[in-house]
Design an enzyme around this catalytic site. Structure first.
Site, PDB file in Angstrom:
ATOM      1  N   LYS A 209     -13.737  -7.376 -19.084  1.00 49.80           N
ATOM      2  CA  LYS A 209     -14.191  -7.667 -17.737  1.00 49.80           C
ATOM      3  C   LYS A 209     -13.962  -9.140 -17.476  1.00 49.80           C
ATOM      4  O   LYS A 209     -14.549 -10.002 -18.128  1.00 49.80           O
ATOM      5  CB  LYS A 209     -15.672  -7.322 -17.604  1.00 49.80           C
ATOM      6  CG  LYS A 209     -16.219  -7.656 -16.232  1.00 49.80           C
ATOM      7  CD  LYS A 209     -17.640  -7.191 -16.091  1.00 49.80           C
ATOM      8  CE  LYS A 209     -18.203  -7.593 -14.740  1.00 49.80           C
ATOM      9  NZ  LYS A 209     -19.580  -7.141 -14.570  1.00 49.80           N
ATOM     10  N   LYS A 262     -11.153  -4.475 -16.069  1.00 50.18           N
ATOM     11  CA  LYS A 262     -11.673  -4.723 -14.731  1.00 50.18           C
ATOM     12  C   LYS A 262     -11.455  -6.165 -14.345  1.00 50.18           C
ATOM     13  O   LYS A 262     -11.764  -7.030 -15.165  1.00 50.18           O
ATOM     14  CB  LYS A 262     -13.168  -4.403 -14.736  1.00 50.18           C
ATOM     15  CG  LYS A 262     -13.879  -4.689 -13.451  1.00 50.18           C
ATOM     16  CD  LYS A 262     -15.354  -4.487 -13.629  1.00 50.18           C
ATOM     17  CE  LYS A 262     -16.043  -5.048 -12.411  1.00 50.18           C
ATOM     18  NZ  LYS A 262     -17.472  -5.143 -12.589  1.00 50.18           N
TER      19      LYS A 262
HETATM   20  C1  PBG Z   1     -22.252  -6.316 -12.772  1.00 48.05           C
HETATM   21  C2  PBG Z   1     -21.120  -5.679 -12.059  1.00 48.05           C
HETATM   22  C3  PBG Z   1     -20.258  -6.299 -11.153  1.00 48.05           C
HETATM   23  C4  PBG Z   1     -19.353  -5.313 -10.736  1.00 48.05           C
HETATM   24  C5  PBG Z   1     -19.681  -4.143 -11.389  1.00 48.05           C
HETATM   25  N1  PBG Z   1     -20.767  -4.395 -12.224  1.00 48.05           N
HETATM   26  C6  PBG Z   1     -20.290  -7.648 -10.588  1.00 48.05           C
HETATM   27  C7  PBG Z   1     -20.167  -8.859 -11.389  1.00 48.05           C
HETATM   28  O1  PBG Z   1     -19.920  -8.873 -12.593  1.00 48.05           O
HETATM   29  O2  PBG Z   1     -20.340  -9.891 -10.769  1.00 48.05           O
HETATM   30  C8  PBG Z   1     -18.240  -5.532  -9.755  1.00 48.05           C
HETATM   31  C9  PBG Z   1     -17.706  -4.318  -9.089  1.00 48.05           C
HETATM   32  C10 PBG Z   1     -16.847  -4.582  -7.908  1.00 48.05           C
HETATM   33  O3  PBG Z   1     -16.536  -5.725  -7.549  1.00 48.05           O
HETATM   34  O4  PBG Z   1     -16.453  -3.595  -7.280  1.00 48.05           O
HETATM   35  N2  PBG Z   1     -23.320  -5.463 -12.933  1.00 48.05           N
END
Ligand code: PBG
Length: 340
Positions: A209, A262
């Site tokens: 991520k 991601k």
């Molecule tokens: C954190 C989380 C995020 C997303 C999914 N889970 C945001 C982040 O890390 O700031 C992002 C998903 C998206 O942008 O569609 N719980």
């Protein structure tokens, strides 16, 4: 000498020479290498307190904050379309420094799960496991502040994440998806789930991520923008892909059932590498920023929404993703069924 010449010829005129085919529609269908199917899709849903609430998220048209009753109705529709899974995000009533509502039995996601399981849905219900929506500072874990600087305390956070995962399993989740990026959280969650008797609850780990600006609209949707600093200390650095491979390897070792990259579109090379290096079930999260930018361009008439979305998601699959988490999941099902 003769040999050399021959070899050179062989290179210049390969034995296999593709013929030029007349690319009719039927022929294209026959030789198509990648097919997007509704079976590849997971739809993210946002659940909030209240009753009868269905509030559109302004930066993500067509996506809503749904109260539990509305969520249950939505899930029935999603199931009827044939989408195999949803992932739930909670918008809690109260936030505090340690994100208590994330692991409270009366938390919003736990309530939603109980209501959903009562209906015995035929789809996989996945929950996002993270503290950032539940903490008042918006970071994904327990924070220790020291004047201007701060650290997110890895090990203290692991305990809370494991509690969150177990409480989701208790309330009926089929799969938990840790998105916090703390070190060792897959192992901690697996161990806690097993100890509590939830061996069959699966883990989809947000392994690679990235600290991405593409999460902008989601942070508005989930009200989880950090109040100070950013997440670059615990999320992956966008220029790196070896690092992503190491994160994935660790998560597999710790017991993840599905690993994830991601965002998706700006990281197709990472998806490709992950699939080819590990040959493991792989998800890609096509995030809110990917949704918002195409949606905005389509609304202005600058892009053909259906065509760009199908092209983008097919490319994510071609790169190597088995599962795609996308805010377009419902539209894609309808488009695949021939709707315009
Ligand atoms: C954190 C989380 C995020 C997303 C999914 N889970 C945001 C982040 O890390 O700031 C992002 C998903 C998206 O942008 O569609 N719980």
């Amino acid at each position: 000498m003769r040999n050399c010449v021959r070899r050179e010829k062989a290179v210049r005129y390969p034995i296999y020479r593709p013929r030029r085919m007349r690319r009719t529609e039927t022929l294209r269908r026959m030789v198509r290498e990648t097919r997007l199917s509704k079976d590849d899709l997971i739809l993210p849903l946002f659940v909030c307190p209240g009753e009868g609430v269905k509030e559109e998220i302004s930066s993500m048209p067509g996506n809503f904050h749904l109260s539990v009753d509305q969520l249950v109705a939505e899930i029935k529709e999603v199931e009827a379309l044939g989408i195999p899974g949803v992932i739930l995000f909670g918008i809690p009533q109260n936030k505090d420094p340690v994100g208590s509502e994330a692991y409270s039995p009366d938390g919003i996601v736990q309530k939603a799960l109980r209501a959903i399981t009562a209906e015995k849905p035929g789809l996989t219900v996945i929950t996002d496991v993270c503290l950032c929506e539940y903490t008042d500072h918006g970071h994904c874990g327990v924070v220790k502040r020291d004047g201007e600087s701060f650290t997110v305390e890895n090990d203290a956070t692991l305990e809370l994440l494991a509690r969150t995962a177990v409480s989701h399993a208790e309330a009926g989740a089929d799969m938990v998806a840790p998105s916090d990026m703390m070190d060792g959280r897959v192992g901690a969650i697996r161990e806690a789930l097993d100890e509590a008797g939830y061996e069959e609850v699966a883990i989809m780990s947000y392994s690679a991520k990235y600290a991405s600006a593409f999460y902008g609209p989601f942070r508005e949707a989930a009200e989880c923008a950090p109040q100070f600093g950013d997440r670059s200390a615990y999320q992956a650095d966008p220029p790196n892909s070896d690092e992503a491979m190491r994160e994935i390897a660790l998560d597999i070792e710790e017991g993840a059932d599905i690993v994830m990259v991601k965002p998706a579109l700006p990281y197709l090379d990472v998806i490709y590498r992950a699939k080819h290096e590990f040959g493991y079930p792989l998800a890609a999260y096509s995030v809110s920023g990917e949704f918002a930018m195409l949606k905005a361009a389509a609304e202005r008439g600058w892009l053909d929404e259906r065509r760009v979305v199908m092209e983008m998601l097919t490319s994510i699959k071609r790169a190597g993703a088995d599962v795609i988490i996308t805010y377009w999941a419902k539209n894609v099902c309808k488009w695949l069924a021939g709707a315009t």
